[in-house]
Design a protein around this motif. Structure first.
Motif, PDB file in Angstrom:
ATOM      1  N   ALA A   5       0.834  -1.195   0.000  1.00  0.00           N
ATOM      2  CA  ALA A   5       0.000   0.000   0.000  1.00  0.00           C
ATOM      3  C   ALA A   5       0.873   1.250   0.000  1.00  0.00           C
ATOM      4  CB  ALA A   5      -0.908   0.000   1.221  1.00  0.00           C
ATOM      5  N   SER A   6       0.380   2.287  -0.655  1.00  0.00           N
ATOM      6  CA  SER A   6       1.106   3.551  -0.718  1.00  0.00           C
ATOM      7  C   SER A   6       0.122   4.682  -0.997  1.00  0.00           C
ATOM      8  CB  SER A   6       2.177   3.503  -1.815  1.00  0.00           C
ATOM      9  OG  SER A   6       1.566   3.313  -3.088  1.00  0.00           O
ATOM     10  N   GLY A   7       0.633   5.910  -0.947  1.00  0.00           N
ATOM     11  CA  GLY A   7      -0.202   7.055  -1.285  1.00  0.00           C
ATOM     12  C   GLY A   7      -0.684   7.866  -0.109  1.00  0.00           C
ATOM     13  N   GLY A   8      -0.444   7.373   1.097  1.00  0.00           N
ATOM     14  CA  GLY A   8      -0.850   8.125   2.269  1.00  0.00           C
ATOM     15  C   GLY A   8       0.043   9.336   2.478  1.00  0.00           C
ATOM     16  N   GLY A   9      -0.307  10.137   3.464  1.00  0.00           N
ATOM     17  CA  GLY A   9       0.494  11.315   3.759  1.00  0.00           C
ATOM     18  C   GLY A   9      -0.306  12.309   4.569  1.00  0.00           C
ATOM     19  N   PHE A  10       0.220  13.522   4.620  1.00  0.00           N
ATOM     20  CA  PHE A  10      -0.439  14.596   5.343  1.00  0.00           C
ATOM     21  C   PHE A  10      -1.246  15.427   4.348  1.00  0.00           C
ATOM     22  CE2 PHE A  10       1.443  14.225   9.495  1.00  0.00           C
ATOM     23  CZ  PHE A  10       2.602  13.504   9.264  1.00  0.00           C
ATOM     24  N   VAL A  11      -2.480  15.714   4.714  1.00  0.00           N
ATOM     25  CA  VAL A  11      -3.344  16.490   3.836  1.00  0.00           C
ATOM     26  C   VAL A  11      -4.236  17.375   4.686  1.00  0.00           C
ATOM     27  CG1 VAL A  11      -5.078  14.667   3.745  1.00  0.00           C
ATOM     28  CG2 VAL A  11      -4.931  16.329   1.886  1.00  0.00           C
ATOM     29  N   GLN A  12      -4.594  18.510   4.149  1.00  0.00           N
ATOM     30  CA  GLN A  12      -5.494  19.409   4.858  1.00  0.00           C
ATOM     31  C   GLN A  12      -6.941  18.975   4.669  1.00  0.00           C
ATOM     32  OE1 GLN A  12      -4.576  23.462   3.620  1.00  0.00           O
ATOM     33  NE2 GLN A  12      -3.261  23.688   5.420  1.00  0.00           N
ATOM     34  N   ALA A  13      -7.736  19.326   5.624  1.00  0.00           N
ATOM     35  CA  ALA A  13      -9.169  19.018   5.552  1.00  0.00           C
ATOM     36  C   ALA A  13      -9.758  19.537   4.242  1.00  0.00           C
ATOM     37  CB  ALA A  13      -9.891  19.616   6.748  1.00  0.00           C
ATOM     38  N   LEU A  14     -10.693  18.754   3.720  1.00  0.00           N
ATOM     39  CA  LEU A  14     -11.385  19.019   2.454  1.00  0.00           C
ATOM     40  C   LEU A  14     -10.557  18.659   1.229  1.00  0.00           C
ATOM     41  CD1 LEU A  14     -13.220  22.389   3.218  1.00  0.00           C
ATOM     42  CD2 LEU A  14     -14.023  20.045   3.554  1.00  0.00           C
ATOM     43  N   GLY A  15      -9.325  18.185   1.478  1.00  0.00           N
ATOM     44  CA  GLY A  15      -8.510  17.740   0.362  1.00  0.00           C
ATOM     45  C   GLY A  15      -8.874  16.326  -0.055  1.00  0.00           C
ATOM     46  N   SER A  16      -8.114  15.813  -1.026  1.00  0.00           N
ATOM     47  CA  SER A  16      -8.352  14.470  -1.557  1.00  0.00           C
ATOM     48  C   SER A  16      -7.037  13.699  -1.606  1.00  0.00           C
ATOM     49  CB  SER A  16      -8.948  14.538  -2.965  1.00  0.00           C
ATOM     50  OG  SER A  16     -10.195  15.190  -2.966  1.00  0.00           O
ATOM     51  N   LEU A  17      -7.171  12.386  -1.598  1.00  0.00           N
ATOM     52  CA  LEU A  17      -6.017  11.511  -1.720  1.00  0.00           C
ATOM     53  C   LEU A  17      -6.411  10.306  -2.551  1.00  0.00           C
ATOM     54  CD1 LEU A  17      -4.280  11.065   1.779  1.00  0.00           C
ATOM     55  CD2 LEU A  17      -3.271  12.045  -0.288  1.00  0.00           C
ATOM     56  N   ARG A  18      -5.426   9.726  -3.224  1.00  0.00           N
ATOM     57  CA  ARG A  18      -5.647   8.436  -3.868  1.00  0.00           C
ATOM     58  C   ARG A  18      -4.616   7.454  -3.335  1.00  0.00           C
ATOM     59  NH1 ARG A  18      -5.356   6.470 -10.171  1.00  0.00           N
ATOM     60  NH2 ARG A  18      -3.109   6.670  -9.775  1.00  0.00           N
TER      61      ARG A  18
END
Length: 122
Positions: A5-18
């Motif tokens: 698994a990969s693609g995680g990280g730090f993101v601000q609220a209301l953002g998106s991730l894949r």
């Protein structure tokens, strides 16, 4: 079979991730793959699953709307798109694989990835 698994990280609220989950070895069309997450001090919970051959998707009721599970059979890769992230989405996200749909949904899949951390700041 190994799942990475990969693609995680730090993101601000209301953002998106894949998130991605790369699988080694051949994946048969009968396989089912899924995503789970475990927030701090909480039990692991089911997010979504997909039948590898047909692409049919299933979601936990609480996850419908902001999560999209998909797969690329040519790349042997599973994806989870997450939209409108909130701090409550902070968790380690795991991918899993089994030939039995019920086992995947129940969190009893035979194969698991190592997890990827998603941290959402407000």
């Amino acid at each position: 079979v190994q799942l990475q698994a990969s693609g995680g990280g730090f993101v601000q609220a209301l953002g998106s991730l894949r998130l991605s989950c790369a699988a080694s070895g051949r994946i048969f069309s009968s396989a089912v793959m899924g995503w789970f997450r475990q927030a701090p001090d909480k039990e692991r919970e089911y997010v979504a699953a997909i039948r590898w051959g047909t692409g049919r998707t299933y979601y936990a009721d609480s996850m419908k709307g902001r999560f999209i599970i998909s797969r690329d059979t040519a790349k042997n890769t599973l994806y989870l798109q997450i939209h409108s992230l909130t701090p409550e989405d902070t968790a380690i996200h795991y991918c899993a694989k089994d030939s039995n749909w019920a086992k995947v949904v129940a969190g009893e899949a035979h194969y698991w990835g190592q997890g990827t951390q998603v941290t959402v700041s407000s």
